[in-house]
Design a protein around this motif. Structure first.
Motif: not given
Length: 197
Positions: A125-146
């Motif tokens: 029941n606690e808030l858990n913060q995570m970070e998002i990592l990504y690898w993209s062959p086409e240099h995807e935008s963060e909006e697309s990852i979102f």
């Protein structure tokens, strides 16, 4: 120890799906949710049409440093799709968090620092913060990852959550946010040079 016990022993309780949840994904979403295991590793991932999400990766402590993690990532990269994963923020009291970040940095992953991800754990029941990592062959935008993160949250993380846990996880719009602030912190810039994992 079976594959679930290995993951359960390694990952914090607030990050773990129940065994029932994962079994259900493997059974009912077998076209998307995949288990790749050997005596030395467990890799759980979801492969969608336009991206791959690494849910859990575990490598036996006895075989760390032998390139198993690298081979697993290379196998996924060979599919030619963006790869997304969630990691804990660096905890300097837990050296594994920094080692994980160094490993992914060495593998060419980037930090999606404009994406905020905070979810309440049904286990603690606690808030858990995570970070998002990504690898993209086409240099995807963060909006697309979102957008991809929203898709996997709904299709994997919250799949039949009410039925499995007796209550639902928060809706996606409460959990995932996008911040246009160019000064938001890149966690990969704050760690030392990568070493072999």
């Amino acid at each position: 120890m079976n594959w679930y016990e290995k993951l359960n022993e390694y990952f914090p309780v607030e990050e773990m799906k129940s065994k029932e949840h994962m079994d259900l994904l493997l059974k009912e979403k077998s076209d998307v949710y995949i288990k790749d295991e050997s005596s030395k590793h467990v890799l759980m991932y979801a492969e969608f049409e336009s991206f791959i999400f690494i849910d859990y990766v575990w490598v036996s402590t006895q075989t760390r440093g032998q390139g198993i993690g690298h081979k697993l990532i290379e196998k996924l990269k060979s599919k030619g799709k963006p790869i997304i994963l969630e990691v804990e923020p660096v905890d300097y009291e837990d050296t594994d968090t920094e080692k994980r970040l160094k490993f992914y940095q060495k593998e060419g992953f980037e930090h999606a620092h404009s994406i905020g991800y905070t979810r309440r754990s049904l286990a603690t029941n606690e808030l858990n913060q995570m970070e998002i990592l990504y690898w993209s062959p086409e240099h995807e935008s963060e909006e697309s990852i979102f957008e991809k993160m929203k898709e996997l949250y709904v299709n994997i993380h919250t799949y039949k959550d009410k039925e499995l846990y007796g209550e639902s996880y928060q809706p996606v719009e409460e959990v995932l946010t996008i911040n246009e602030d160019p000064d938001s912190k890149n966690i990969l810039e704050s760690i030392a040079t990568p070493e072999k994992a």
